[in-house]
Design an enzyme around this catalytic site. Structure first.
Site, PDB file in Angstrom:
ATOM      1  N   HIS A 184     -11.249   5.944   2.950  1.00 48.16           N
ATOM      2  CA  HIS A 184     -10.711   6.204   1.610  1.00 48.16           C
ATOM      3  C   HIS A 184     -11.861   6.204   0.614  1.00 48.16           C
ATOM      4  CE1 HIS A 184      -8.102   6.279  -1.799  1.00 48.16           C
ATOM      5  NE2 HIS A 184      -8.570   5.132  -2.259  1.00 48.16           N
TER       6      HIS A 184
ATOM      7  N   GLU B 275     -10.199  10.520   3.242  1.00 50.98           N
ATOM      8  CA  GLU B 275      -9.095  10.776   2.323  1.00 50.98           C
ATOM      9  C   GLU B 275      -9.572  10.764   0.877  1.00 50.98           C
ATOM     10  OE1 GLU B 275      -6.327   9.411  -0.561  1.00 50.98           O
ATOM     11  OE2 GLU B 275      -7.384   7.873   0.551  1.00 50.98           O
TER      12      GLU B 275
ATOM     13  N   ASP C 238      -9.078  11.352  -3.429  1.00 59.11           N
ATOM     14  CA  ASP C 238      -8.157  11.270  -4.563  1.00 59.11           C
ATOM     15  C   ASP C 238      -8.452  12.492  -5.419  1.00 59.11           C
ATOM     16  OD1 ASP C 238      -7.033   8.514  -4.184  1.00 59.11           O
ATOM     17  OD2 ASP C 238      -9.145   7.975  -4.376  1.00 59.11           O
TER      18      ASP C 238
ATOM     19  N   HIS D 143     -11.438   8.826  -7.977  1.00 54.03           N
ATOM     20  CA  HIS D 143     -10.412   7.826  -7.686  1.00 54.03           C
ATOM     21  C   HIS D 143      -9.446   7.620  -8.846  1.00 54.03           C
ATOM     22  CE1 HIS D 143      -8.388   4.502  -5.844  1.00 54.03           C
ATOM     23  NE2 HIS D 143      -8.679   3.727  -6.865  1.00 54.03           N
TER      24      HIS D 143
END
Length: 167
Positions: free
Chosen positions: A42, A69, A71, A84
């Site tokens: 992430h 992954e 954002d 993010h």
């Protein structure tokens, strides 16, 4: 105001790409290493490199991440960028760019059923891609995260993210 919540965009991308949900329509892939356990990076590898940068994605891959992954945020002119938070002061040099000072604002929105307010900050939704590309990414200010890569990387577009992942 157009709003694309980061949690929604990131969650749907991670779920659809990595096949974490039990839906027969979702394509399932083997992990890169063939392991049953899946490691998701992430924001890439954010402990050593500034998050959501080329370097953090490459570092996550080197460390064996099966998925990376992102954002996503939507700029004022309709481009997806990788960051993010909706606001930019925590991980970019936006405060040091005088041409962007007039974009500082306060915003309140719903986040997981709760009101969230961020004051005196800059927001992706208020900037064009050209303005976003003026920014340089900094490492989050935690004592255990190295700060020597600050300013070396720009904010990525979603297309740039996809190209990095393809490579």
């Amino acid at each position: 105001m157009r709003v694309l919540t980061f949690a929604t965009a990131a969650a749907s991308l991670a779920l659809n790409v990595s096949g974490f949900i039990d839906d027969p329509r979702v394509v399932r892939w083997n992990t890169l290493s063939g392991k049953q356990t899946q490691l998701v990076g992430h924001r890439g590898e954010k402990a050593f490199m500034p998050e959501h940068t080329r370097a953090s994605y490459w570092q996550a891959a080197v460390e064996g991440a099966d998925y990376i992954e992102p954002d996503l945020g939507l700029t004022k002119d309709g481009h997806l960028v990788v960051n993010h938070n909706e606001w930019l002061s925590e991980n970019t040099n936006v405060a040091s760019i005088s041409q962007l000072a007039h974009l500082r604002a306060n915003k309140t929105w719903m986040d997981d059923g709760k009101l969230k307010t961020v004051t005196n900050d800059w927001f992706i939704a208020d900037m064009t891609l050209e303005q976003i590309k003026m920014l340089r990414v900094n490492q989050a200010a935690y004592a255990w995260r190295p700060q020597h890569f600050n300013g070396m990387f720009d904010v990525l577009t979603f297309e740039e993210y996809l190209q990095i992942i393809r490579n």
